[in-house]
Design a protein around this motif. Sequence first.
Motif, PDB file in Angstrom:
ATOM      1  N   LEU A  21      -6.013  -2.321   8.113  1.00  0.00           N
ATOM      2  CA  LEU A  21      -6.972  -1.205   8.190  1.00  0.00           C
ATOM      3  C   LEU A  21      -6.331   0.000   8.866  1.00  0.00           C
ATOM      4  O   LEU A  21      -6.584   1.154   8.501  1.00  0.00           O
ATOM      5  N   LYS A  80      -0.446   4.063  -2.607  1.00  0.00           N
ATOM      6  CA  LYS A  80      -1.499   4.808  -1.913  1.00  0.00           C
ATOM      7  C   LYS A  80      -2.000   5.990  -2.734  1.00  0.00           C
ATOM      8  O   LYS A  80      -3.165   6.379  -2.649  1.00  0.00           O
ATOM      9  N   LEU A 114      -4.297   1.851   6.491  1.00  0.00           N
ATOM     10  CA  LEU A 114      -5.182   2.614   5.598  1.00  0.00           C
ATOM     11  C   LEU A 114      -5.646   3.889   6.275  1.00  0.00           C
ATOM     12  O   LEU A 114      -5.533   4.993   5.733  1.00  0.00           O
ATOM     13  N   GLN A 115      -6.192   3.720   7.486  1.00  0.00           N
ATOM     14  CA  GLN A 115      -6.790   4.907   8.113  1.00  0.00           C
ATOM     15  C   GLN A 115      -5.729   5.956   8.425  1.00  0.00           C
ATOM     16  O   GLN A 115      -5.962   7.141   8.301  1.00  0.00           O
ATOM     17  N   ILE A 120     -14.274   2.312   5.901  1.00  0.00           N
ATOM     18  CA  ILE A 120     -13.458   1.642   6.926  1.00  0.00           C
ATOM     19  C   ILE A 120     -14.323   1.318   8.137  1.00  0.00           C
ATOM     20  O   ILE A 120     -14.245   0.231   8.711  1.00  0.00           O
ATOM     21  N   PHE A 158      -4.828   4.834  -4.874  1.00  0.00           N
ATOM     22  CA  PHE A 158      -5.726   3.850  -4.269  1.00  0.00           C
ATOM     23  C   PHE A 158      -7.097   4.486  -4.081  1.00  0.00           C
ATOM     24  O   PHE A 158      -7.230   5.506  -3.394  1.00  0.00           O
ATOM     25  N   LEU A 175     -10.552  -0.089  -2.365  1.00  0.00           N
ATOM     26  CA  LEU A 175     -10.849  -0.327  -0.953  1.00  0.00           C
ATOM     27  C   LEU A 175     -11.921  -1.405  -0.838  1.00  0.00           C
ATOM     28  O   LEU A 175     -11.850  -2.294   0.010  1.00  0.00           O
ATOM     29  N   TYR A 216       0.839  -1.213   0.000  1.00  0.00           N
ATOM     30  CA  TYR A 216       0.000   0.000   0.000  1.00  0.00           C
ATOM     31  C   TYR A 216       0.869   1.257   0.000  1.00  0.00           C
ATOM     32  O   TYR A 216       0.544   2.249  -0.644  1.00  0.00           O
TER      33      TYR A 216
END
Length: 1712
Positions: free
Chosen positions: A1340, A1289, A1343-1344, A1361, A1292, A1297, A1285
Motif C-alpha cells: 500500500l 503503474k 501505491l500511495q 487506499i 494501473f 486497485l 507495480y
Amino acid sequence: MSGTNSPEAVKKLLENMQSDLRALSLECKKKFPPVKEAAESGIIKVKTIAARNTEILAALKENSSEVVQPFLMGCGTKEPKITQLCLAAVQRLMSHEVVSETAAGNIINMLWQLMENSLEELKLLQTVLVLLTTNTVVHDEALSKAIVLCFRLHFTKDNITNNTAAATVRQVVTVVFERMVAEDERHRDIIEQPILVQGNSNRRSVSTLKPCAKDAYMLFQDLCQLVNADAPYWLVGMTEMTRTFGLELLESVLNDFPQVFLQHQEFSFLLKERVCPLVIKLFSPNIKFRQGSGSSSSPAPVEKPYFPICMRLLRVVSVLIKQFYSLLVTECEIFLSLLVKFLDADKPQWLRAVAVESIHRLCVQPQLLRSFCQSYDMKQHSTKVFRDIVNALGSLIQSLFLVPPTGTPAAANQAGSSNSGGPVSAPANSGMLGIGGGVTLLPAFEYRGTWIPILTITVQGSAKATYLEMLDKVEPPNIPEGYAMSVAFHCLLDLVRGITSMIEEELGKVETEYQVTTEAASSPTQSSEQESQSTSDQMDKEIVSRAVWEEMVNACWCGLLAALSLLLDASTDEAATENILKAELTMAALCGRLGLVTSRDAFITAICKGSLPPHYALTILNTTTAAALSNKSYSIQGQSVMMISPSSESHQQVVAVGQPLAGQPQGTVMLTSKNIQCMRTLLNLAHCHGAVLGTSWQLVLATLQHLVWILGLKPSSGGALKPGRAVEGPSTVLTTAVMTDLPVISNILSRLFESSQYLDDVSLHHLINALCSLSLEAMDMAYGNNKEPSLFAVAKLLETGLVNMHRIEILWRPLTGHLLEVCQHPNSRMREWGAEALTSLIKAGLTFNHDPPLSQNQRLQLLLLNPLKEMSSINHPDIRLKQLECVLQILQSQGDSLGPGWPLVLGVMGAIRNDQGESLIRTAFQCLQLVVTDFLPTMPCTCLQIVVDVAGSFGLHNQELNISLTSIGLLWNISDYFFQRGEVIEKELNKEEAAQQKQAEEKGVLLHRPFHPAPPFDCLWLCLYAKLGELCVDPRPAVRKSAGQTLFSTIGAHGTLLQHSTWHTVIWKVLFHLLDRVRESSTTADKEKIESGGGNILIHHSRDTAEKQWAETWVLTLAGVARIFNTRRYLLQPLGDFSRAWDVLLDHIQSAALSKNNEVSLAALKSFQEILQIVSPVRDSDKPETPPAINVTVPVLIGSMSGSGLSRPFVRTDSIGERLGRYSSSEPPIVTDELEDLNLWWAAWNTWYRIGSESTKPPVTFDKLTFIPSQPFLTALIQIFPALYQHIKTGFNMDDLQKLGVILHSAVSVPISSDASPFILPSYTEAVLTSLQEAVLTALDVLQKAICVGSENMQIMYPAIFDQLLAFVEFSCKPPQYGQLETKHIANAKYNQAEWVALNYVPFAERSLEVVVDLYQKTACHKAVVNEKVLQNIIKTLRVPLSLKYSCPSESTWKLAVSSLLKVLSIGLPVARQHASSGKFDSMWPELANTFEDFLFTKSIPPDNLSIQEFQRNESIDVEVVQLISTEILPYANFIPKEFVGQIMTMLNKGSIHSQSSSFTEAEIDIRLREEFSKMCFETLLQFSFSNKVTTPQEGYISRMALSVLLKRSQDVLHRYIEDERLSGKCPLPRQQVTEIIFVLKAVSTLIDSLKKTQPENVDGNTWAQVIALYPTLVECITCSSSEVCSALKDALVPFKDFMQPPASKVQNGES
C-alpha cells in the motif's frame, strides 16, 4: 746414533769407562797386579784422549786396542766377578761403536777362550750379538769364528744356553744376509757387468762377490754342506750339527732373502746345484715307504720316514716352489709329483696331512697354478701336473670316505683325548655326538655311514698350516679325524676361488682393453698402422691367454665336479654346503663365460639336482647332457674318479614339505635346508650369470618352477613371488627357518629377472622362449581341473617384460599375445595373473622413458595400448576389473600424453554396461573422474563429446547413487572446462569439422551429427545440456536435484558462449521440454509414504513421499529456468518469439504457485520475483553495455527468512558480467519497444492476480486435509507486487486497485496452522508484525507513494487506499474470518495439533492506523479525500476501539486510537470548517460527538489491577481530549452545527460533576473519581461561559444554564449531606457520600476561582447571587466530623473573603 754421540753421552761414556777401569783396578789390587796397572794406565790413557781430541769417539776407536786391553786382561783372569765387569765394559764400548777391527778380533779371540773354558756362556752370546749387530767391523775369518762360537754353544749340556745360542745363530745368520742386502742397496747405482760364472763347484768362484756377499755365500754354502753331513769350508771349528736345525736355517734364509738368490747368479747356482739335489735325496725314504709293509722286511730302519725332517723338507719345498719356481721349473715338476704321491692312501696319516697342507699353500696362489698349467699341462710330453693335483685332492677325499682312516681311533678323538691334535676346535660337549642319531652338532661330512668332522682350519684364502709348524715335535703327531679332509676341502675351495677370480679379472682386463682399442680405433687421431699393430698384438695376446684359461678349466673341471658333488651330498653343515655351492656356481659361470658348454651344463645340472628332493622325477635333468655325466667314471690320466650318485639317506633337517607340481607322483615331497641352499645358489647363478646360460635357461627355470611350487610361493604385484598358501591338498608345511628365508628367496628370484635387462637380445630370446614354453605347459596342466595352477612362468614373463622396456618392441607381440591367451583361461587364478601381467606391462610400457619418446612415436603408443582394447572382448568380470584398474593407473601416470590413444581409453570406460556389477562400474567411473579432473586439456577436442557421452551414461547407471551424482559433478567440470578453453576448442573443432565436411562431400554423403545446423562447438554444449536434461528426470531424487542444479548453473555460467541462434534450441528443446516433463511427473507422483530407504538412510519427513521428492525437482527446475530468463533476457528478447516463451514461463509459474504444495508454490513465487527483477534491457550491437541492475528501491523480501540483504540491487554476477568491460559504446542505449515490454508486464500482472485470487480464496468446506497457503507463500506473493507495480503503474486503474484490495484483504485473513505458529508469530505479548503484514503495508505504501507523485486521475485512488487501511484498523477489535474456518486465539492453541490459529492482528491494525494518520496528514485537503468523506470514515472506524476502551483486546489500541483521533482532528477540523458550507462534512459532526461521548463516558470498566499511576495517566488522556475540544472546537462554534455544540456542552457539564459510580468499592472512590478531568471540564465550561467572545445569545444562554444547573446541584448535595450527618449521630457516613461531598466542595472552590479569573463583565449577576447563596449552607457543614470534609470545607470557604464587601459596580452588573 744421535743418542750415543751427543756431548752428554760422550761425557757419560768417558765417566763410565773411568769408573769401570777404577773398579777393575780395585778388584785386581790384591790378586792380579798386572791387570791393576793396566787399568790405571788405561784411566790415564782415556783422560789423555779426552783432553787432546775434539772428536773423542773417533780417537777412542783409533786407540781402541789399547783401551780394550785392560778389560781383555781382566777376562783372562777367569774370575767370574771380574769377567762379568769386563764383558759389561766391552759391551758398552761396542754399543758406542768405538771398537776397531783389530780390537774386535782381539775380543773374539778372548771370547773363544772363555767359550772353551765354558765361562759366562750367556754373557758371551750377548756380547757376540752386540758386536755383530751394532756395526760391520767383524767379517771374514773373525765372523766365521764368531758364528762357530755360537754354534758350539748351541750344543752344550745346558738347555737354556742351547736355546739362547739357537736364537743367536738364527739372528746372526739373518744379520749376515741383511748386511749383504744393505751392501747391494749401497752399490745399486753402480751397474756392473755380471761375470758369467761357469757351473763348477769350486768355491774359489766367489772372488767376484763383494765382502758382505762373500760372507753370506760362504755361510749358505756351508749350511748346505752341514745338512748334507759334509765338512764345512768356512765355518772352521764346528764340532757337531743337526740336520733339522740346518734345514730350518736354510728355510729361513730362502724365505727371508729370495731376492739374494734371484739377483746373484752365484747364489742361483747354489740353489740349483746344492739345495735341490739335497732335498730330493732327503725325500727318498718317504717315497719308498708303504704303510702296512712290515718294518722287519725293510733292510734298514733309516728307510722309515722321519717326521721332523720330512716336515721341514716340505717347508723348504714350499718356499722353493713359491719363491724360485721360475728358476727351478724342472725341479719343481719333481717336487710337485712327489707331493701328489704323498697323498696316496698307503702313505702314513701324518704324511698325507703335511702333504695336503703343502698343497694348500700352492692352491692359494692362482698365478702359480697358472704357471704350472702353462709349464706342464700345456707342454706335450710333460706331466699334467695341475690336473694331477686336482685329481689327487679328489682321490684323497674319496679315499677318506671309502677307507676309514687307520690313524687315531675315532673313539679316542671323540672322547676329547686328542690334545695332541693341535687346533681341533671340537667343542667340549663333543662327546655327545650321537653317531647313529642323524642330527649332529659338529659341522661334518657324512657319507654312507662314514662320519668325518669338518675342522676349522684356516681363514679362506690363506693356507695356515698346523703340522708344518710343529718344529718341536720329534715323533709324528696324532692327526685328528677329519683333518686331512678339511684341508683338502679348503684346497678345492681356494683353488676354485683363485682360478676363477684370476681368469675373470684377466678376462675383464682383456675386454676393457678391447673396448679401449676399439674406441681408440674409432677416434681418427691414431695412425692406422700403429692401431692395427696394437689390435693384432692384443688379439694374439688374447688367443694365448684364452688357450691357457680353457686348458686350466678343462684340466680341472671333472675332478672338481666329482669331488664337489660328493662333498655336497655328504655335507651336513650349512657353511660347508654354502662354500661347495659357491665353488660350483663360480665354475659354471666361468665355463659359461669361456663358452665351454659341456662343463657349464654339468655344473648347473649338479646344482639343479641338489635343489630338488632326491629322486624327484624332473625329466629335463635326465635328458640333457647331464646323462653323459651320471654314473660314469672318467678315467683321468690313469686315475679312476667315480661320479658318486647322491645318497638318499642323508641326515639333513627337513625344512619344507610341499606338493610336487602336477605330473609328479602324488603325495608330498620334502625339501631339506640343503635343497633351499642349492636353490639360492641356482638363483644366484641365474641372476649374476644369466648372459652365459644360453640353452641352460630351460634347465634352470624348470628347476626353479618346481621349487617355487613346492615352497608355495605365489606371484604378487610386478610378478615378484611372495610366500602364499596352497589352495588345496596337504598344505605346504614350512619351518620357521625356511619362513625367514622365503622373502630373501623371492627377492633374489625377482632380482634374477631384473638382471635380464643386461642380457643381449639373443640371450633375452632364450629366456622368453623358455618362459613361454613353461607357461604353456602350466596352462595345459590347469585345463579341466580346478587345482591351483603354476603361475611361475606368467609372473616371470611379466618381470622380464618390465625390465626390458627399453627394447620392448622386439618382445611385445609374443609377450602380450601369450598373456591375452592366459587371460581367457578358465582357471580364475591363471587368468587373473595373465591380466595382472598384461596390465602391468602396458602401464610400465607407457610410463617408460622411451627413446624417441612415445609422443613422437605414436605407432609404438598404439601398439602398447592395443592389448588393453582387446581385453574388452573378454567376458570374465575379473579381467575387466583389472583392465579398468589399469586404465585408471595409466591415466594417473600417463594421462597427459595419451594423444591418439584417447578414443581407445575412453572406449574401454564406455564399454561397461549397467549389468556388469558395482565394482566394475565404480572403477570405470574412477577413471572417468580422473580424465575429467586432469586430462581434458591434453586430449584432442574431438574426444570431448565421447567424454560427455560416457559421463552421461554413468549418471544413468542405477547401481550406485554416488556414482550418478558424481558423474553429474563431472559434467559440470566438463562444462567449466569448455568455458575456460572455449576459443581453443572452437578453433580445433571447426578445423576438424571442415576436414570432415570435405571428406563427406568427396564421398557424397551427408554429415551426421546431433543438433546439426548449429556450429560444432555449440553442438558440444547442446549434447551436454541434453545429457543433463535426461538426468533431471531420473527416477532418483538426488540425481534429479544434482543434475538440475548443474544444468542451470552451466547454462547460467557458460551460456554466453553459444551463438545467438542456438539459444532458441536451448529454450524450446532443452528448458521448456524439461519443465513439461517435470510438471507432468510431479502432478502424477505417488503420495504414498516411502519407508526409510535401505534401513540405514533416514528420510526427512519433508521428503518422505515420491510427490514431495518430485516437488523438490519442480522447484529447482522452475527456479533455474526463471534465472536464465532473468539473466539472459537481453539475449532472449531479440529472438522473435520471446513473448510466447514468456507466456509459457508464466503459465508454468502459475501452475506451480497454485499447486497444493507449500514448497513448490513458494518457490514458484521466488521464480516469479526473479523474472520481475529485470530492468528494460538495452541494445548494443548485440551485447549489453552495463550489467542490468534493478531500479526498484522497495525492499524485496523473499520469504520471511531472507531479511538480510534487503534492498540490494540485483547485479548479475555471472561470467558475462565480468567480461562486459570489453564492450563499450558511445551511443546511448536504445530502449526496446515500450509497448511490447508493457505487454510482458501486464501478462505478469494478470498471472499475479490469478495466483493471488486463486490461492487466497477461502475454501468452501474444511476438513483435515484442506490446503491453506502458508505465510511465507503469501508474504512472497504480496512482496512481488511492489516490483511488478513499478512496471505497470502507468496503466494501473481503480479496477486493478480493487482487485489488489481483495487479494491483500484475503491474504491477511489467512490463519496459520498451530504447528507453524511458534516460528511465524511472536509471542502474544510482543507487538510485532509478521512479514506478511509488513508486506501488505509495504504494497500500500508503494501505491500511495506512486499516487502521490502520479497524475491527477491517479489521485482519485486515495479514498480506496484509506478504505483498505481502515478495514485493517478494524482488525484490532474484530479479527477477520477466513471462510467458515474456525480459528483459535493464539494463546489457546496447543502446539503441534492440527488447528488453525488466528494471528494477533493488533500490531498490524495499529500500524495500519499509524499509516492512516500519516497518509491523512499528507492528503487531508485533497479533493477526493474531502469528497469521499474520508475523515468521517476515520472517526467512525476509531469510534469502535474508543467506545470499547478497556474492553479492547489490547490496551495499546484505544490509546493509539485516541492519539490518532487527536492528530487527525487537529488536521481534519480546519479542513471541515473550510468546507462547512458545502455540507460535505455535515454527517461527520454527530459521528464525532458520539465518539467523544462513548470515549469520555465509557461503559467499560477499568481492570481491577490498574495502578494509581496508570489511572492518572489515563485520566490525563481524557484531559487531552477536553483540551482539544477547548482549543479546536469551541472557539469556532459559529462554523459548527449548533446541535453538535450543544452535545459538547452537555458532555462537559456531565464531566464537571462526577456522579459517583455505584460499582466503586469504598477504598477506590478517591482514586477513580477523575478530579483533574472534572476540573478541566469546569474550566472549559467556565472559560466559554464567561468568554467575551460569545457571539450568539443562544450560546451565552447555554453557558449560563450550565452554570446554574451546576450550582443548583451543589446546593442539593450539601443539604443532603447535612441532613444525613445530623441523623447518623456517632456513626460515620458511607465512604461514597463523604467522597461526593468532598468533590462538591472542591468544585465550589474551583468555580469561584474560575469566576474570579474571568472578566467581571462576562459574569452574570444572577450567577454571583447563586454563588453567595451557597455560603450559609457551607457554614452549616462546619459541624461535620470527617477531617477530610473539614479540610475541603476550609478550602471552599476561604475564597468567600472577596465577597465580604459588596463590589462597586454591582448595580450595572445586575442589569446586564
